[in-house]
Structure formats: C-alpha cells, structure tokens
Design an enzyme around this catalytic site. Structure first.
Site, short mmCIF file in Angstrom:
data_model
loop_
_atom_site.label_atom_id
_atom_site.label_comp_id
_atom_site.label_asym_id
_atom_site.label_seq_id
_atom_site.Cartn_x
_atom_site.Cartn_y
_atom_site.Cartn_z
N ASP A 9 -34.34 -17.18 -36.58
CA ASP A 9 -33.56 -17.25 -37.81
C ASP A 9 -32.60 -18.45 -37.65
O ASP A 9 -32.39 -18.93 -36.53
CB ASP A 9 -32.78 -15.94 -37.98
CG ASP A 9 -31.84 -15.98 -39.16
OD1 ASP A 9 -32.25 -16.41 -40.24
OD2 ASP A 9 -30.66 -15.59 -38.98
N LEU A 10 -32.06 -18.93 -38.74
CA LEU A 10 -31.17 -20.10 -38.65
C LEU A 10 -29.68 -19.71 -38.68
O LEU A 10 -28.96 -19.83 -37.68
CB LEU A 10 -31.46 -21.07 -39.81
CG LEU A 10 -30.54 -22.28 -39.88
CD1 LEU A 10 -30.85 -23.27 -38.76
CD2 LEU A 10 -30.67 -22.97 -41.24
N ASP A 11 -29.27 -19.22 -39.86
CA ASP A 11 -27.83 -18.94 -40.06
C ASP A 11 -27.36 -17.81 -39.15
O ASP A 11 -27.89 -16.70 -39.22
CB ASP A 11 -27.58 -18.54 -41.53
CG ASP A 11 -27.91 -19.66 -42.50
OD1 ASP A 11 -27.43 -20.78 -42.27
OD2 ASP A 11 -28.62 -19.41 -43.49
N THR A 17 -23.30 -20.97 -39.35
CA THR A 17 -23.10 -21.14 -40.79
C THR A 17 -22.78 -19.82 -41.50
O THR A 17 -22.40 -19.84 -42.66
CB THR A 17 -24.37 -21.72 -41.44
OG1 THR A 17 -25.48 -21.06 -40.85
CG2 THR A 17 -24.47 -23.21 -41.22
N LYS A 45 -25.99 -10.75 -44.93
CA LYS A 45 -26.60 -11.63 -43.91
C LYS A 45 -28.12 -11.51 -43.98
O LYS A 45 -28.67 -10.40 -44.02
CB LYS A 45 -26.10 -11.27 -42.51
CG LYS A 45 -24.70 -11.77 -42.25
CD LYS A 45 -24.29 -11.57 -40.80
CE LYS A 45 -22.85 -12.02 -40.60
NZ LYS A 45 -22.34 -11.65 -39.27
N SER A 114 -36.32 -18.55 -41.79
CA SER A 114 -35.00 -18.40 -42.43
C SER A 114 -35.14 -18.12 -43.91
O SER A 114 -36.08 -18.57 -44.56
CB SER A 114 -34.21 -19.71 -42.24
OG SER A 114 -33.08 -19.72 -43.08
N ALA A 115 -34.16 -17.39 -44.45
CA ALA A 115 -34.13 -17.13 -45.90
C ALA A 115 -33.52 -18.29 -46.67
O ALA A 115 -33.60 -18.35 -47.89
CB ALA A 115 -33.31 -15.87 -46.16
N LYS A 145 -36.33 -11.08 -46.84
CA LYS A 145 -36.08 -10.10 -45.78
C LYS A 145 -35.34 -8.92 -46.43
O LYS A 145 -34.50 -9.17 -47.29
CB LYS A 145 -35.19 -10.70 -44.67
CG LYS A 145 -35.80 -11.90 -43.94
CD LYS A 145 -34.77 -12.57 -43.02
CE LYS A 145 -35.32 -13.86 -42.43
NZ LYS A 145 -34.33 -14.59 -41.61
N GLU A 169 -32.72 -12.77 -34.39
CA GLU A 169 -32.08 -12.50 -35.67
C GLU A 169 -30.65 -12.00 -35.52
O GLU A 169 -30.37 -11.24 -34.58
CB GLU A 169 -32.85 -11.38 -36.39
CG GLU A 169 -33.77 -11.83 -37.49
CD GLU A 169 -33.05 -12.40 -38.71
OE1 GLU A 169 -31.82 -12.24 -38.81
OE2 GLU A 169 -33.71 -13.01 -39.55
N ASP A 170 -29.77 -12.37 -36.43
CA ASP A 170 -28.40 -11.84 -36.40
C ASP A 170 -28.17 -10.82 -37.52
O ASP A 170 -27.07 -10.28 -37.61
CB ASP A 170 -27.37 -12.97 -36.54
CG ASP A 170 -27.35 -13.55 -37.94
OD1 ASP A 170 -28.46 -13.76 -38.51
OD2 ASP A 170 -26.26 -13.77 -38.49
C1 BG6 Z 1 -29.67 -16.54 -44.92
C2 BG6 Z 1 -28.20 -16.23 -44.84
O1 BG6 Z 1 -30.06 -17.20 -43.75
O2 BG6 Z 1 -29.94 -17.40 -46.03
C3 BG6 Z 1 -27.72 -15.62 -46.17
O3 BG6 Z 1 -27.97 -15.29 -43.80
C4 BG6 Z 1 -28.10 -16.57 -47.31
O4 BG6 Z 1 -26.34 -15.43 -46.10
C5 BG6 Z 1 -29.58 -16.86 -47.30
O5 BG6 Z 1 -27.74 -15.98 -48.56
C6 BG6 Z 1 -30.00 -17.86 -48.39
O6 BG6 Z 1 -29.44 -19.09 -48.08
P1 BG6 Z 1 -29.23 -20.32 -49.06
O7 BG6 Z 1 -28.73 -21.41 -48.15
O8 BG6 Z 1 -30.59 -20.66 -49.64
O9 BG6 Z 1 -28.28 -19.89 -50.11
MG MG Z 2 -29.02 -15.08 -40.04
#
Ligand code: BG6
Ligand code: MG
Length: 218
Positions: A9-11, A17, A45, A114-115, A145, A169-170
């Site tokens: 996962d990224l964030d 972030t 998240k 990542s989402a 997710k 994943e967090d």
């Molecule tokens: C996830 C974050 O990685 O991405 C969420 O944990 C975020 O908080 C989601 O809403 C979507 O991200 P973005 O950058 O497309 O708004």
């Molecule tokens: Mg995350």
C-alpha cells in the site's frame, strides 16, 4: 529460489501521507459543519475518495446534490495536493528503502496496491517509482478496498498466484482486502486496530530481513 509477490500500500506504509489526508478531510468536514475525529479518520484509511466523502456526509447526517459532492471532492484533492507538492524522499517512512532493496536483491517481484489516484505522482516525487515492477492505483480499479480487486490485479501483473502474495497495509479496509484475496496480510501500525492481519509490525524498523526471507521461502 522461490518467488513471491510483494504488494505495498502507499499512504501510511511507504510514505507518511496519511496525516495529509487527515488534515484535508478534517478541513472539509469542519467546513460543512461536521465533526471529524482521529477514530473516524481510521475508518477512512485505505478508503477511496468517493467513499470517504460519503462516510463523512453520513456521519454529519447531510445530503447534498451531486454537483456539490463533486466540488467538495475536488476541493479536498486540491488541498491534499498542496501538501504533496512539498514532498521529497525525506517523507519515506523509516526502513522502507531497506526492505525494498532487500526484495530487489532477492529478485522478488514488487507491486504497489493503492486506492489513491495520486499514487504515481507521489512515488515519482519521493524517487521510488523505478523500484516497482507493477503499479496498481485508484485509476485502475472499479471496486474499492475492502474489495480485493486492487491486490488481485497486482498479483496478475506480477504473474504470481494470490496465495503467494504478501500485502503490507496500514488500514483495516486494506487488511480485509488482502485477506479476501487469500494473500498474507501484514499490518503496519497498531495491533489493536489491525487485529485481522496475519502479522503486525509497528513499522519497518521492526521487521528483520530474516522475517522477509521466511516469507520468501514459505
Ligand atoms: C488511500 C488513502 O491510500 O487512498 C485514503 O488511505 C484515500 O485516505 C485514498 O482517500 C484515495 O486517495 P486519493 O489520493 O485518490 O484521494
Ligand atoms: Mg494506507
């Protein structure tokens, strides 16, 4: 040597972030008269931008027209991007480069899962884009997710069976997605929050190379 698929996962896993998403959502929620706590943030998240706003509106008992919904989403992203603009490699979370280097040395396929629709830009900003064999982000999926779609696409791109993939994943939603994909789920964060994960580490500094080697050879 056996090959496993390592999906990150990224964030909140690779970069710090999660705090910027929190700040941007809090500003938006408070701006429309809705309270926003850390506990509620935990539930956002890993959750897509659309689903996050739907949840905030539900918490505040608000209904709005589609046009305003779109404007609020754009505003949140604008705010979020103002934080991202200042990012550099110093915001990579501790020991993430160590783990990536080890996996690369061991010739293990690596993907992002990542989402976020901003994922590619962020990876480029922190100079990690080249380390990934595949990238799957919010632009590539139709189901957010906890649906496993994002991780299943990553496995397919890496050409590794889902049961041979390992997900870092967090978020609760992300751990549920990894479990639904029949992958090994590794929580990065608090044990109390990430109870459904197969393993939990508070961060990558706690993860020895020997643990990763065990994952490769299992
Ligand atoms: C996830 C974050 O990685 O991405 C969420 O944990 C975020 O908080 C989601 O809403 C979507 O991200 P973005 O950058 O497309 O708004
Ligand atoms: Mg995350």
């Amino acid at each position: 040597m056996s090959k496993k698929g390592f999906i990150f996962d990224l964030d909140g896993v690779i970069v710090d972030t999660a705090k910027y998403h929190f700040l941007a959502w809090k500003k938006l929620a408070n701006g429309i008269g809705v309270d926003f706590t850390e506990t509620q943030n935990e539930q956002l998240k890993g959750v897509s931008r659309v689903k996050s706003l739907e949840k905030i509106l539900a918490w505040g008992n608000k209904t709005i027209l589609q046009e305003e919904f779109n404007q609020l989403m754009a505003k949140k992203n604008e705010d979020y991007l103002s934080y991202i603009a200042k990012m550099d490699a110093s915001e990579i979370l501790p020991d993430v480069p160590k783990v990536l280097s080890y996996l690369i040395k061991e010739k293990q396929p690596i993907s992002l899962g990542s989402a976020s629709k901003n994922a590619r830009e962020i990876l480029k900003k922190v100079n990690l884009y080249q380390q990934f064999d595949a990238i799957v982000d919010g632009n590539d999926v139709s189901k957010a997710k906890p649906d496993p779609e994002v991780f299943l696409i990553a496995a397919k791109l890496l050409k590794i069976k889902p049961e041979d993939c390992i997900v870092f994943e967090d978020s609760v939603a992300g751990i549920q997605a990894a479990n639904a994909a029949n992958m090994i789920s590794i929580g990065v964060g608090e044990k109390d929050v990430l109870q459904e994960a197969d393993y939990v580490f508070s961060d990558f500094t706690e993860m020895e190379n020997s643990f990763i080697e065990e994952l490769i050879n299992r």
